[in-house]
Design an enzyme around this catalytic site. Structure first.
Site, PDB file in Angstrom:
ATOM      1  N   GLU A  60       0.826  -1.210   0.000  1.00  0.00           N
ATOM      2  CA  GLU A  60       0.000   0.000   0.000  1.00  0.00           C
ATOM      3  C   GLU A  60       0.857   1.256   0.000  1.00  0.00           C
ATOM      4  OE1 GLU A  60      -2.516  -3.224   0.506  1.00  0.00           O
ATOM      5  OE2 GLU A  60      -0.767  -2.736   1.739  1.00  0.00           O
ATOM      6  N   HIS A 129     -10.818  -6.405   8.475  1.00  0.00           N
ATOM      7  CA  HIS A 129     -11.548  -6.195   7.226  1.00  0.00           C
ATOM      8  C   HIS A 129     -12.847  -5.424   7.455  1.00  0.00           C
ATOM      9  CE1 HIS A 129      -9.004  -9.719   6.457  1.00  0.00           C
ATOM     10  NE2 HIS A 129      -9.036  -9.370   5.183  1.00  0.00           N
TER      11      HIS A 129
END
Length: 337
Positions: A60, A129
């Site tokens: 990321e 998540h």
């Protein structure tokens, strides 16, 4: 108008933007051949080629840093971070580079970058998540933060975000992606089962960033929400029986304070609703602004309804979520204030 899920509407916005502007590129983990973990970019690589829609390494920090450089060069990257929970390694690039580029260059460079992230819980994704980190972005000067609540808004807001010359954080509630829930959750409430595919206009249209939407007019109180919680708010109002005005903020930053304060000045009461944890959540900023702007119109204290102040509780997520019953109790409390 055709009916689309939010996934389909987001995919349509990508395709329109890429068709209209060759500088728009889509990048992220598995967004190319596979079409993204939620299939929001399915078919784009086949249609526009691997130089316009391509997979990246699992980094990321590298994804966002590369996209900032591409934006400074003149491209318009649309980045997908697979889950909002994964953005932390890239947060430094978002805050220190993307958000500051216009300012540190005295306007010589801009950063026309969109970072899309699925956000929120409700899919049994667990702690890594399911987070709702919007307040981490609304605190940062130089960023715009968007959270759609329906397919039509998702398409129009995403097209506006891609056209914006500055970085936009685009948070997509996962529970709204595929339309109606199928009942396999432990405790689905009435609100979840009312989420459906919606009518979405064909072709290009943009919904201006920074403009809220009055979803339901009312006179007794104002209920401010965004994302999935807009649907919870509507269900709670029906359950409460009160005449509550529901406003979908849509863009958290810049916030449409004019629409918010006009509603609270009319109703005299205000509830702020979000899925993220209560302490230092975005609702605190909204409550402070309403208090400052509408003090003499308020008939009761401003209430916040939000998630617990705990790490995301996987086993108790349906208690963690503000559901219609909790919101209806808040409506009753503010009406008695």
């Amino acid at each position: 108008m055709p009916r689309m899920t939010m996934i389909e509407a987001i995919r349509d916005a990508h395709a329109i933007a890429m068709e209209d502007d060759p500088d728009v590129v889509v990048m992220g983990e598995d967004v190319g051949y596979f079409g993204g973990v939620f299939r929001c970019t399915a078919g784009l690589q086949k249609r526009f080629g691997p130089s316009r829609c391509f997979d990246t390494p699992i980094s990321e920090l590298g994804i966002v840093g590369t996209a900032v450089g591409m934006a400074a060069y003149g491209l318009k990257p649309v980045v997908e971070i697979q889950f909002a929970d994964y953005m932390y390694p890239g947060y430094d690039q978002i805050v220190s580079e993307a958000a500051r580029l216009r300012y540190r260059s005295a306007g010589e460079f801009t950063c026309p970058l969109v970072i899309r992230m699925p956000t929120g819980g409700g899919i049994f994704g667990g702690q890594t998540h399911s987070q709702s980190p919007e307040a981490l972005f609304t605190h940062v000067a130089g960023l715009k933060t968007v959270v759609p609540s329906n397919p039509s808004d998702a398409k129009g807001l995403l097209l506006a975000a891609i056209a914006d010359p500055d970085p936009v954080i685009f948070l997509e509630p996962k529970r709204l992606y595929n339309g109606p829930f199928d009942g396999h959750f432990d405790r689905p409430s009435v609100a979840w089962n009312r989420i459906e595919a919606g009518e979405v206009a064909e072709g290009r249209y943009e919904i201006p960033l920074g403009k809220a939407r009055v979803v339901r007019e009312g006179a007794d109180a104002t209920l401010l929400a965004y994302g999935t919680m807009v649907h919870v708010a509507l269900a709670a109002v029906e359950e409460s029986g009160a005449d509550v005005e529901v406003i979908d903020l849509r863009t958290l930053l810049p916030l449409d304070l004019e629409t918010v304060t006009a509603s609270v000045a009319k109703t005299g009461r205000c509830i702020v609703l979000h899925e993220a944890t209560l302490t230092s959540g975005f609702g605190a900023e909204v409550a402070a602004l309403v208090q400052a702007e509408c003090f003499y119109a308020l008939e009761a204290p401003i209430l916040r309804v939000a998630g617990w102040d705990t790490p995301y509780p996987h086993a108790q997520e349906w208690d963690y979520f503000p559901g219609p019953a909790r919101v209806a109790r808040a409506i009753q409390t503010v009406m008695e204030g």
